[in-house]
Write a protein that holds these residues in place. Sequence first.
Motif, PDB file in Angstrom:
ATOM      1  N   THR A   1     -35.644  -2.100 -37.142  1.00  0.00           N
ATOM      2  CA  THR A   1     -36.819  -1.491 -36.031  1.00  0.00           C
ATOM      3  C   THR A   1     -37.893  -0.822 -36.622  1.00  0.00           C
ATOM      4  O   THR A   1     -37.686   0.119 -37.207  1.00  0.00           O
ATOM      5  CB  THR A   1     -35.937  -0.729 -35.300  1.00  0.00           C
ATOM      6  OG1 THR A   1     -35.332   0.449 -35.929  1.00  0.00           O
ATOM      7  CG2 THR A   1     -34.654  -1.403 -34.492  1.00  0.00           C
ATOM      8  N   ALA A   2     -38.884  -1.184 -36.508  1.00  0.00           N
ATOM      9  CA  ALA A   2     -40.053  -0.800 -37.141  1.00  0.00           C
ATOM     10  C   ALA A   2     -41.455  -1.088 -36.244  1.00  0.00           C
ATOM     11  O   ALA A   2     -41.227  -1.930 -35.492  1.00  0.00           O
ATOM     12  CB  ALA A   2     -40.591  -1.504 -38.286  1.00  0.00           C
ATOM     13  N   PRO A   3     -42.287  -0.147 -36.058  1.00  0.00           N
ATOM     14  CA  PRO A   3     -43.436  -0.345 -35.360  1.00  0.00           C
ATOM     15  C   PRO A   3     -44.399  -1.336 -35.703  1.00  0.00           C
ATOM     16  O   PRO A   3     -45.265  -1.886 -34.898  1.00  0.00           O
ATOM     17  CB  PRO A   3     -44.003   1.174 -35.321  1.00  0.00           C
ATOM     18  CG  PRO A   3     -43.506   1.770 -36.475  1.00  0.00           C
ATOM     19  CD  PRO A   3     -42.249   1.304 -36.607  1.00  0.00           C
TER      20      PRO A   3
ATOM     21  N   SER B   1     -40.400  -4.208 -32.983  1.00  0.00           N
ATOM     22  CA  SER B   1     -40.878  -3.073 -32.605  1.00  0.00           C
ATOM     23  C   SER B   1     -40.850  -3.027 -31.003  1.00  0.00           C
ATOM     24  O   SER B   1     -40.851  -4.309 -30.329  1.00  0.00           O
ATOM     25  CB  SER B   1     -42.608  -3.271 -32.924  1.00  0.00           C
ATOM     26  OG  SER B   1     -43.012  -2.345 -32.003  1.00  0.00           O
ATOM     27  N   ILE B   2     -40.620  -2.130 -30.332  1.00  0.00           N
ATOM     28  CA  ILE B   2     -40.348  -1.843 -29.089  1.00  0.00           C
ATOM     29  C   ILE B   2     -41.775  -1.479 -28.306  1.00  0.00           C
ATOM     30  O   ILE B   2     -41.841  -1.413 -27.136  1.00  0.00           O
ATOM     31  CB  ILE B   2     -39.345  -1.041 -28.496  1.00  0.00           C
ATOM     32  CG1 ILE B   2     -39.298   0.371 -28.849  1.00  0.00           C
ATOM     33  CG2 ILE B   2     -37.984  -1.612 -29.015  1.00  0.00           C
ATOM     34  CD1 ILE B   2     -38.570   1.212 -28.037  1.00  0.00           C
ATOM     35  N   GLY B   3     -42.859  -1.486 -29.051  1.00  0.00           N
ATOM     36  CA  GLY B   3     -44.147  -1.035 -28.281  1.00  0.00           C
ATOM     37  C   GLY B   3     -44.981  -0.435 -29.482  1.00  0.00           C
ATOM     38  O   GLY B   3     -44.685  -0.354 -30.703  1.00  0.00           O
ATOM     39  N   ASP B   4     -46.383  -0.416 -29.149  1.00  0.00           N
ATOM     40  CA  ASP B   4     -47.276   0.234 -30.005  1.00  0.00           C
ATOM     41  C   ASP B   4     -47.477   1.665 -29.899  1.00  0.00           C
ATOM     42  O   ASP B   4     -48.387   2.216 -29.571  1.00  0.00           O
ATOM     43  CB  ASP B   4     -48.658  -0.630 -29.827  1.00  0.00           C
ATOM     44  CG  ASP B   4     -48.754  -1.962 -30.333  1.00  0.00           C
ATOM     45  OD1 ASP B   4     -48.132  -2.343 -31.136  1.00  0.00           O
ATOM     46  OD2 ASP B   4     -49.582  -2.717 -29.936  1.00  0.00           O
ATOM     47  N   TYR B   5     -46.329   2.212 -30.388  1.00  0.00           N
ATOM     48  CA  TYR B   5     -46.421   3.718 -30.285  1.00  0.00           C
ATOM     49  C   TYR B   5     -45.196   3.931 -31.453  1.00  0.00           C
ATOM     50  O   TYR B   5     -44.446   3.246 -31.851  1.00  0.00           O
ATOM     51  CB  TYR B   5     -45.917   4.587 -29.044  1.00  0.00           C
ATOM     52  CG  TYR B   5     -45.051   3.684 -28.433  1.00  0.00           C
ATOM     53  CD1 TYR B   5     -45.191   2.827 -27.338  1.00  0.00           C
ATOM     54  CD2 TYR B   5     -43.652   3.892 -29.000  1.00  0.00           C
ATOM     55  CE1 TYR B   5     -44.281   1.949 -26.763  1.00  0.00           C
ATOM     56  CE2 TYR B   5     -42.670   3.271 -28.058  1.00  0.00           C
ATOM     57  CZ  TYR B   5     -42.783   2.088 -27.216  1.00  0.00           C
ATOM     58  OH  TYR B   5     -41.887   1.509 -26.702  1.00  0.00           O
ATOM     59  N   VAL B   6     -45.533   5.467 -32.032  1.00  0.00           N
ATOM     60  CA  VAL B   6     -44.314   5.487 -33.152  1.00  0.00           C
ATOM     61  C   VAL B   6     -43.255   6.510 -32.800  1.00  0.00           C
ATOM     62  O   VAL B   6     -43.774   7.592 -32.172  1.00  0.00           O
ATOM     63  CB  VAL B   6     -45.146   6.173 -34.219  1.00  0.00           C
ATOM     64  CG1 VAL B   6     -44.052   6.569 -35.514  1.00  0.00           C
ATOM     65  CG2 VAL B   6     -46.234   5.138 -34.950  1.00  0.00           C
ATOM     66  N   LEU B   7     -42.042   6.229 -32.621  1.00  0.00           N
ATOM     67  CA  LEU B   7     -40.898   6.836 -32.363  1.00  0.00           C
ATOM     68  C   LEU B   7     -40.409   7.798 -33.708  1.00  0.00           C
ATOM     69  O   LEU B   7     -40.947   7.422 -34.899  1.00  0.00           O
ATOM     70  CB  LEU B   7     -39.810   6.201 -32.011  1.00  0.00           C
ATOM     71  CG  LEU B   7     -39.952   5.089 -30.738  1.00  0.00           C
ATOM     72  CD1 LEU B   7     -38.848   4.056 -30.664  1.00  0.00           C
ATOM     73  CD2 LEU B   7     -39.933   5.994 -29.475  1.00  0.00           C
ATOM     74  N   SER B   8     -39.653   8.704 -33.594  1.00  0.00           N
ATOM     75  CA  SER B   8     -39.303   9.666 -34.593  1.00  0.00           C
ATOM     76  C   SER B   8     -38.107   8.830 -35.571  1.00  0.00           C
ATOM     77  O   SER B   8     -37.935   9.279 -36.684  1.00  0.00           O
ATOM     78  CB  SER B   8     -38.598  10.600 -34.019  1.00  0.00           C
ATOM     79  OG  SER B   8     -39.341  11.588 -33.072  1.00  0.00           O
TER      80      SER B   8
HETATM   81  N1  ADE Z   1     -39.524   2.939 -34.991  1.00  0.00           N
HETATM   82  C1  ADE Z   1     -40.502   3.859 -34.899  1.00  0.00           C
HETATM   83  N2  ADE Z   1     -41.307   3.503 -33.808  1.00  0.00           N
HETATM   84  C2  ADE Z   1     -41.200   2.233 -33.547  1.00  0.00           C
HETATM   85  C3  ADE Z   1     -41.185   1.238 -32.453  1.00  0.00           C
HETATM   86  N3  ADE Z   1     -42.365   1.510 -31.911  1.00  0.00           N
HETATM   87  N4  ADE Z   1     -40.508   0.228 -32.304  1.00  0.00           N
HETATM   88  C4  ADE Z   1     -39.415   0.047 -33.166  1.00  0.00           C
HETATM   89  N5  ADE Z   1     -39.006   1.017 -33.948  1.00  0.00           N
HETATM   90  C5  ADE Z   1     -39.740   2.035 -34.210  1.00  0.00           C
END
Ligand code: ADE
Length: 228
Positions: free
Chosen positions: A86-88, A131-138
Amino acid sequence: MQIDIITLFPQMFEGFFQYSILKRAQTKGLLSVNIINLREYSLNKYGSVDDYAFGGGAGMVIQVEPLANCIEGLQQKTNYDEIIYTAPDGQMLNQPLANSLSLKENLLILCGHYKGIDERIREHFVTMEVSIGDYVLSGGELAAAVISDSVVRLIPGVLSDEQSALSDSFQDGLVAPAVYSRPADFRGWKVPDVLLCGDPKKIEAWQYENALERTKQRRPELLKNLDY
Ligand code: ADE
């Protein structure tokens, strides 16, 4: 389907898989979930699995060795169809991707944290980055939960009425039409007459028109690839 998730924060998943559709899928024997604590693969007595980034810069990186040991240990028992990170900067999760993942038997999801995972894991183990969207999760935990939910509800037999997945938004490239329930008249706010007429053809035609109209208003870009 089996979903294995590698995380530094296993407790984050505790409630998530114990309710609603994800719970039902497990009760019906259609899903098994294993949450694996990466700290158990730590190389030291403190349970840490992160280190500074070569070349400097802010933030820690999840080390290659604990993660490689963890993945290889799991691969002894399970042959994964996909190893998902999982990565942005991954491929965007959408309904076609959820549909295709729902046909797999075994998925392994790696949750990143801090600055991410050592690139060598991405090169040598990961088969798909999402990625689940164009934003950064922790961290990747919420993304892993979102991916799991969107995929599991599509496994045949998980939803009691399979029609309800087929009529979801995006399944036919359109957002879903408006839905109503009783009473048919609340404070003078009326349900469209056609939905009460009992003629399935007329109702279906109205639902299609409504879905098309809503898609034009809300998500016009979806109509570009659609024959209608
Ligand atoms: N890890 C941090 N941000 C993410 C994102 N937008 N989608 C998937 N994994 C993430």
